[in-house]
Every structure is written in C-alpha cells, then in structure tokens.
Design a protein around this motif. Structure first.
Motif, mmCIF file in Angstrom:
data_model
loop_
_atom_site.group_PDB
_atom_site.id
_atom_site.type_symbol
_atom_site.label_atom_id
_atom_site.label_comp_id
_atom_site.label_asym_id
_atom_site.label_seq_id
_atom_site.Cartn_x
_atom_site.Cartn_y
_atom_site.Cartn_z
ATOM 1 N N LEU A 160 47.647 29.122 47.416
ATOM 2 C CA LEU A 160 47.717 29.493 48.831
ATOM 3 C C LEU A 160 48.696 28.605 49.581
ATOM 4 C CD1 LEU A 160 43.904 30.095 49.408
ATOM 5 C CD2 LEU A 160 45.701 31.844 49.395
ATOM 6 N N SER A 161 48.744 27.323 49.217
ATOM 7 C CA SER A 161 49.711 26.422 49.825
ATOM 8 C C SER A 161 51.131 26.853 49.490
ATOM 9 C CB SER A 161 49.461 24.990 49.349
ATOM 10 O OG SER A 161 50.429 24.098 49.879
ATOM 11 N N ALA A 162 51.350 27.249 48.238
ATOM 12 C CA ALA A 162 52.679 27.699 47.822
ATOM 13 C C ALA A 162 53.097 28.962 48.564
ATOM 14 C CB ALA A 162 52.702 27.943 46.315
ATOM 15 N N GLN A 163 52.108 29.772 48.960
ATOM 16 C CA GLN A 163 52.400 30.985 49.728
ATOM 17 C C GLN A 163 52.643 30.694 51.200
ATOM 18 O OE1 GLN A 163 49.160 33.727 49.130
ATOM 19 N NE2 GLN A 163 49.522 33.944 46.924
ATOM 20 N N GLY A 164 52.432 29.445 51.600
ATOM 21 C CA GLY A 164 52.612 29.091 53.004
ATOM 22 C C GLY A 164 51.444 29.475 53.888
ATOM 23 N N LEU A 176 42.959 35.904 45.382
ATOM 24 C CA LEU A 176 44.256 35.903 46.062
ATOM 25 C C LEU A 176 44.600 37.293 46.567
ATOM 26 C CD1 LEU A 176 46.248 33.618 43.599
ATOM 27 C CD2 LEU A 176 45.514 33.036 45.930
ATOM 28 N N ALA A 177 44.214 38.314 45.820
ATOM 29 C CA ALA A 177 44.462 39.690 46.272
ATOM 30 C C ALA A 177 43.648 39.982 47.523
ATOM 31 C CB ALA A 177 44.113 40.676 45.151
ATOM 32 N N TRP A 178 42.423 39.439 47.591
ATOM 33 C CA TRP A 178 41.606 39.635 48.798
ATOM 34 C C TRP A 178 42.266 38.965 50.003
ATOM 35 C CZ3 TRP A 178 38.982 36.010 51.899
ATOM 36 C CH2 TRP A 178 38.110 36.564 52.852
ATOM 37 N N VAL A 179 42.764 37.758 49.822
ATOM 38 C CA VAL A 179 43.446 37.060 50.915
ATOM 39 C C VAL A 179 44.641 37.878 51.388
ATOM 40 C CG1 VAL A 179 44.726 34.991 51.555
ATOM 41 C CG2 VAL A 179 42.652 34.787 50.170
ATOM 42 N N TYR A 221 34.577 37.363 54.857
ATOM 43 C CA TYR A 221 34.058 36.398 53.888
ATOM 44 C C TYR A 221 34.130 37.007 52.501
ATOM 45 C CZ TYR A 221 30.513 33.950 51.063
ATOM 46 O OH TYR A 221 29.858 33.285 50.054
ATOM 47 N N CYS A 222 34.494 36.186 51.519
ATOM 48 C CA CYS A 222 34.489 36.633 50.118
ATOM 49 C C CYS A 222 34.068 35.469 49.245
ATOM 50 C CB CYS A 222 35.868 37.129 49.714
ATOM 51 S SG CYS A 222 35.951 37.763 48.008
ATOM 52 N N GLN A 223 33.218 35.744 48.272
ATOM 53 C CA GLN A 223 32.763 34.730 47.327
ATOM 54 C C GLN A 223 33.461 34.921 45.986
ATOM 55 O OE1 GLN A 223 28.759 35.164 45.849
ATOM 56 N NE2 GLN A 223 28.518 32.981 45.448
ATOM 57 N N LEU A 224 34.047 33.837 45.479
ATOM 58 C CA LEU A 224 34.565 33.843 44.114
ATOM 59 C C LEU A 224 33.464 33.308 43.206
ATOM 60 C CD1 LEU A 224 36.586 33.956 41.824
ATOM 61 C CD2 LEU A 224 37.587 31.823 42.641
ATOM 62 N N VAL A 243 34.306 38.482 44.264
ATOM 63 C CA VAL A 243 35.285 38.692 43.199
ATOM 64 C C VAL A 243 34.962 37.712 42.078
ATOM 65 C CG1 VAL A 243 37.102 39.539 44.734
ATOM 66 C CG2 VAL A 243 36.915 37.078 44.264
ATOM 67 N N ALA A 244 35.564 37.934 40.907
ATOM 68 C CA ALA A 244 35.218 37.121 39.738
ATOM 69 C C ALA A 244 36.363 36.262 39.234
ATOM 70 C CB ALA A 244 34.730 38.030 38.600
ATOM 71 N N THR A 245 37.567 36.440 39.768
ATOM 72 C CA THR A 245 38.718 35.704 39.266
ATOM 73 C C THR A 245 39.564 35.166 40.408
ATOM 74 O OG1 THR A 245 40.189 37.627 39.196
ATOM 75 C CG2 THR A 245 38.808 37.215 37.248
ATOM 76 N N VAL A 246 40.377 34.168 40.090
ATOM 77 C CA VAL A 246 41.316 33.625 41.072
ATOM 78 C C VAL A 246 42.288 34.706 41.527
ATOM 79 C CG1 VAL A 246 43.260 32.036 41.337
ATOM 80 C CG2 VAL A 246 41.140 31.238 40.296
#
Length: 242
Positions: free
Chosen positions: A19-23, A236-239, A93-96, A229-232
């Motif tokens: 997320l940091s790399a995405q700014g 990231l797709a949710w974000v 809100y989303c839980q990984l 969601v179950a994966t990183v």
C-alpha cells in the motif's frame, strides 16, 4: 482516502509495504503484544484504543475512511469490535482471514476449543511445547505433572508462572529443519498450537508430522459477520475498489 490497517501478522507487513508503494494514505495499528515489532514502512501507532468508544473516537479524529483488518485470527475480539464500530459509522471494513490449517496424511491432531482442555489429552510426564504465546499461558495452569516449554518473541519480564516449565525466546519465521532440530533437542512429546493458518507458521506442524508427535490444535474463536477475504491479493483488490 485514509486507510487504517489493523496489523499484527505477516500479511499485514506485506500489505503495508504494498500500500505504501501504491502511494496510499495508510496508518497502521498494533496492539503492542510484541515489544519491538518490525517496521512496516507506514506510520504506526502501538497500543489499544480503549474499547469501542475509544476506537470510534480514533476513527473520527484520524479521519479514517476505511479499515482493513489483518490482525491475528485469535484476536477475534478486536475484529468483532472493529467491524461493529465501522458498521455503525458507515465506514468500509474488510477482514483478511487466512484459511485454517487442515490435518493431512501423517498428522496426529486433536482439536479442542479451550486451552484448559489440553490436560484431558496430554498424559502426565509429557514434555509439552506451547507455541501459543505468553498471553494465554495462564490457561494451562492445570497442566501439572507435565513439563511446559512456552515460546515467545520477547525476553520474559518475569519468571515462568508455574514450577513445571520454562520460556524459550525466538523470533519467527522458523524453518522446518529448525523446528525438527529444536523438538528433538528439547525431547518434546506433544505440540500445542492455535489454528492460526498461514504458510510460515506451519513449519512446527511439519516438524511434528516428521517426528511423529501428536498435536493439540486449538480451534479459532467465532469471527465477525463482516466482509472477508483470504489473501493479500484479495485485500489489495478490496482497497482498489474504495
């Protein structure tokens, strides 16, 4: 958008860097169970919020517009509180939540719901490796007659709470070979784990299988009724949809 990342897992570290790399504007939060957490590459706050009202106040004061929960599967009280507060305030809100471990060929697992139930299955005289952390150690007080070895990340601040045990300090990740060698050196008879899931923490289960050790697996607590969601990658797709 200002995203609050509830951290405390390896997935949270990966998410923070991505997320940091995405700014992205990200603030990470950790409960403080580990005294010297690894840097996440984003602003980090450490410590609790002081309950549901404290969490709600923080969301407002920090201008949080979405919450991504990547806490440990056994931090269900944090997840449930966070999901409820976000729902009440209309904050996405989303839980990984990583998938649970499943026993495979060669595994000898016993599933329990409470740490206190381990004594029902582990015979007296056994040497028991507790890979469950120090925070729930007091729940094994009824394990008299067994020798307990509790691994934790930070050096202990006090003596082991029971006469029949000791602390072992170690910071993950641990390789399969490391865990096999460790269990053999310590003459471990039983392994006790929480069903945390994930690839890296599974090395201790692989070692137990290879050595023919029985394992007590503590079932996860109930999780919040919320988007999950179950994966990183899925997180990231949710974000990206926000």
């Amino acid at each position: 958008m200002t995203l609050l990342l509830l951290a405390g897992t390896g997935e949270a570290q990966t998410l923070a860097r991505a997320l940091s790399a995405q700014g992205r504007d990200v603030v990470a939060s950790m409960a403080g169970a580990t005294r010297a957490p690894r840097a996440l590459g984003v602003p980090l706050r450490i410590g609790g919020f002081g309950g549901a009202q404290g969490f709600a106040d923080f969301l407002q004061e920090a201008g949080i517009t979405a919450v991504l929960d990547a806490t440990h599967p056994f931090a269900a009280h944090i997840s449930t509180r966070s999901a409820e507060v976000c729902a009440a305030r209309g904050i996405p809100y989303c839980q990984l939540l990583r998938p649970e471990w499943q026993a495979g060929p060669g595994d000898s697992w016993v599933f329990i719901d409470r740490e206190e139930d381990a004594a029902t299955h582990i015979p007296t005289g056994a040497r028991v490796f507790l890979a469950t952390g120090r925070q729930t150690l007091e729940r094994f007080a009824n394990m008299t007659g067994r020798y307990l070895i509790c691994r934790q990340i930070d050096p202990p601040e006090a003596a082991f709470p029971f006469e029949n045990g000791e602390y072992l300090v170690g910071r993950p990740p641990f390789s399969d070979d490391h865990e096999r060698d460790l269990f053999k050196r310590l003459k471990v008879d039983w392994l006790v784990v929480k069903n945390a899931g994930g690839d890296a923490p599974m090395s201790k289960l692989v070692a137990a299988r290879d050595l023919g050790l029985p394992v007590i697996v503590i079932n996860r607590p109930a999780q919040p009724d919320a988007p999950r969601v179950a994966t990183v990658e899925a997180a990231l797709a949710w974000v990206a949809t926000l």
